[in-house]
Design a protein around this motif. Sequence first.
Motif, PDB file in Angstrom:
ATOM      1  N   UNK A   1      63.957  37.205  45.110  1.00 17.26           N
ATOM      2  CA  UNK A   1      63.784  37.570  46.521  1.00 17.26           C
ATOM      3  C   UNK A   1      64.712  38.720  46.900  1.00 17.26           C
ATOM      4  N   UNK A   2      65.936  38.685  46.370  1.00 21.72           N
ATOM      5  CA  UNK A   2      66.918  39.726  46.706  1.00 21.72           C
ATOM      6  C   UNK A   2      66.544  41.077  46.108  1.00 21.72           C
ATOM      7  N   UNK A   3      66.130  41.091  44.841  1.00 22.35           N
ATOM      8  CA  UNK A   3      65.809  42.382  44.223  1.00 22.35           C
ATOM      9  C   UNK A   3      64.579  43.008  44.875  1.00 22.35           C
ATOM     10  N   UNK A   4      63.593  42.186  45.217  1.00 21.31           N
ATOM     11  CA  UNK A   4      62.359  42.723  45.805  1.00 21.31           C
ATOM     12  C   UNK A   4      62.582  43.130  47.262  1.00 21.31           C
ATOM     13  N   UNK A   5      63.476  42.429  47.959  1.00 19.43           N
ATOM     14  CA  UNK A   5      63.844  42.846  49.307  1.00 19.43           C
ATOM     15  C   UNK A   5      64.583  44.173  49.272  1.00 19.43           C
ATOM     16  N   UNK A   6      65.476  44.347  48.316  1.00 15.86           N
ATOM     17  CA  UNK A   6      66.237  45.591  48.187  1.00 15.86           C
ATOM     18  C   UNK A   6      65.316  46.787  47.969  1.00 15.86           C
ATOM     19  N   UNK A   7      64.306  46.601  47.148  1.00 13.03           N
ATOM     20  CA  UNK A   7      63.318  47.672  46.929  1.00 13.03           C
ATOM     21  C   UNK A   7      62.680  48.075  48.244  1.00 13.03           C
ATOM     22  N   UNK A   8      62.277  47.094  49.041  1.00 16.11           N
ATOM     23  CA  UNK A   8      61.583  47.374  50.300  1.00 16.11           C
ATOM     24  C   UNK A   8      62.496  47.998  51.349  1.00 16.11           C
ATOM     25  N   UNK A   9      63.781  47.752  51.241  1.00 15.39           N
ATOM     26  CA  UNK A   9      64.720  48.356  52.183  1.00 15.39           C
ATOM     27  C   UNK A   9      65.074  49.787  51.815  1.00 15.39           C
ATOM     28  N   UNK A  10      64.624  50.245  50.645  1.00 19.20           N
ATOM     29  CA  UNK A  10      64.854  51.634  50.269  1.00 19.20           C
ATOM     30  C   UNK A  10      66.049  51.871  49.388  1.00 19.20           C
ATOM     31  N   UNK A  11      66.406  50.902  48.545  1.00 19.54           N
ATOM     32  CA  UNK A  11      67.499  51.100  47.594  1.00 19.54           C
ATOM     33  C   UNK A  11      67.140  52.222  46.618  1.00 19.54           C
ATOM     34  N   UNK A  44      86.152  42.550  46.997  1.00 20.95           N
ATOM     35  CA  UNK A  44      85.868  43.893  47.496  1.00 20.95           C
ATOM     36  C   UNK A  44      84.750  43.879  48.532  1.00 20.95           C
ATOM     37  N   UNK A  45      84.784  44.819  49.461  1.00 19.23           N
ATOM     38  CA  UNK A  45      83.669  45.007  50.384  1.00 19.23           C
ATOM     39  C   UNK A  45      82.437  45.438  49.593  1.00 19.23           C
ATOM     40  N   UNK A  46      81.273  45.068  50.112  1.00 15.13           N
ATOM     41  CA  UNK A  46      80.036  45.430  49.433  1.00 15.13           C
ATOM     42  C   UNK A  46      79.543  44.381  48.463  1.00 15.13           C
ATOM     43  N   UNK A  47      80.290  43.265  48.332  1.00 18.45           N
ATOM     44  CA  UNK A  47      79.845  42.137  47.515  1.00 18.45           C
ATOM     45  C   UNK A  47      79.421  41.030  48.474  1.00 18.45           C
ATOM     46  N   UNK A  48      78.143  40.700  48.484  1.00 25.45           N
ATOM     47  CA  UNK A  48      77.592  39.818  49.515  1.00 25.45           C
ATOM     48  C   UNK A  48      76.883  38.610  48.913  1.00 25.45           C
ATOM     49  N   UNK A  49      76.720  37.585  49.731  1.00 25.92           N
ATOM     50  CA  UNK A  49      75.982  36.383  49.342  1.00 25.92           C
ATOM     51  C   UNK A  49      74.488  36.590  49.587  1.00 25.92           C
ATOM     52  N   UNK A  50      73.689  36.027  48.705  1.00 26.65           N
ATOM     53  CA  UNK A  50      72.243  36.179  48.807  1.00 26.65           C
ATOM     54  C   UNK A  50      71.702  35.658  50.135  1.00 26.65           C
TER      55      UNK A  50
END
Length: 478
Positions: free
Chosen positions: A304-314, A256-262
């Motif tokens: 790294x991914x979870x903390x980046x997501x927070x900073x991007x405004x998830x 599915x779209x929306x599933x991405x590699x780290x």
Amino acid sequence: MAKQPMLKFVQVNRDMPTKREAADRRDDFHEIYAEFADAKAREQASRCSQCGVPYCQTHCPLHNNIPDWLRLTAEGRLREAYELSQATNTFPEICGRICPQDRLCEGNCVIEQSGHGTVTIGAVEKYITDTAWEEGWVEPIAPSRERGESVGIIGAGPGGLAAADVLRRAGVQVTVYDRYDRAGGLLTYGIPGFKLEKDVVMRRNAQLEQGGVTFRLNCDVGEDISFDDIRSAHDAVIIATGVYKSRDMEAPGSGLEGIEKAIDFLTASNRENFGDDVPEFDSGRLNAKGKRVVVIGGGDTAMDCVRTSIRQGATSVKCLYRRDRANMPGSQREVNNAEEEGVVFEWLSAPRAFLGQQHVTGVKVQKMRLGAPDTTGRQAPEVIEGADYVEDADLVIKALGFEPEALPALWDQPDLAVTRWGTVKADFTTGATQMPGVYAVGDIVRGASLVVWAIRDGRDCAEAILDRFGSGAALAAE
């Protein structure tokens, strides 16, 4: 008699540099720890017990002379501390920022075992070299004489750059080939700025280039240049490509779209922070803003991914890991930082399927329990039947680890021997492969590992090559 500058761990408590409040740091990619002041660095260094058997040094892959540079720091002899630190570590300011000290040097500190709290080794290491840069103590690479031999290094990550530094200081001609447009490998494009600000990496790249290292960037071996051409152009070749092939998982709906590699997600974020044009970020595909994010994995890449997501405004960020907190491979310090910033960890949870029509809308999660230990001694997770539930998601990031690319096929080198895992077969001390004049270092030999191990491999390999060239070690020490 002079006052004893050390062994103050009984009177002085462990104290880390000030950490920015979570509410402040959630909105930017700046490093979260402030710098030690001189007095605080001296104070914390003075806590070292100067033990007869320094387990901190033993458990450091580079065997850094930690007790001695802590003592020099406590005595205010900071330039000497820096010189001792950099004698064994090519990038001490980087290791001070990103090494998992809680699993290495600090985790084996003797006073930690006695209940007094470990010495803040990483923070002092970072302070020493940051100060050295500010004071101009970091001298340009200037070989005492130039040599005729040349070495080609494939990969501008920490292993390749560490080897380049040692070889260039000995006067060897060095060319580094890398597929990306900036050197640094995962230091540049994999690790987020809140752990390692990019000017720290770019500064080292500039030092190497000014010291005579030639960089051929945007150069994909096997496409833009052949391995045979590189080999014929140099007296020795070092393979330091790292491992960038993302591990995948087979589950219903995984296409599915929306599933991405780290690695794609983190690279896009770092490029955007460099100010590059990143269409995948601008389109929203690799941008967590306004999305419910689910990250799958429990290593440092997942953190790294979870903390980046927070900073991007998830709008929400959840991390699924199939074991419990005590058994996760990532740094506990990183988990704590992530929780402070608003990440929710779902322990003993693993994806069973991905839901949605064209774009992912959720993850069907199966709950786990820990059963009998596996072959490594870790308890193997078992599925709890009937306990499935759904996590809503607009973006799913798979952080399942990395595997080596099939280099013999990509480079048309059937004689390049690899293990059953696809890593290059090489001597762990020298990096020598079965192909004459060809060496390999770092993750492409070890599998996905730590930056500090790549640095160690790069330095050891460079010394082995210098020994092969003759009189190398003596020249490198001048």
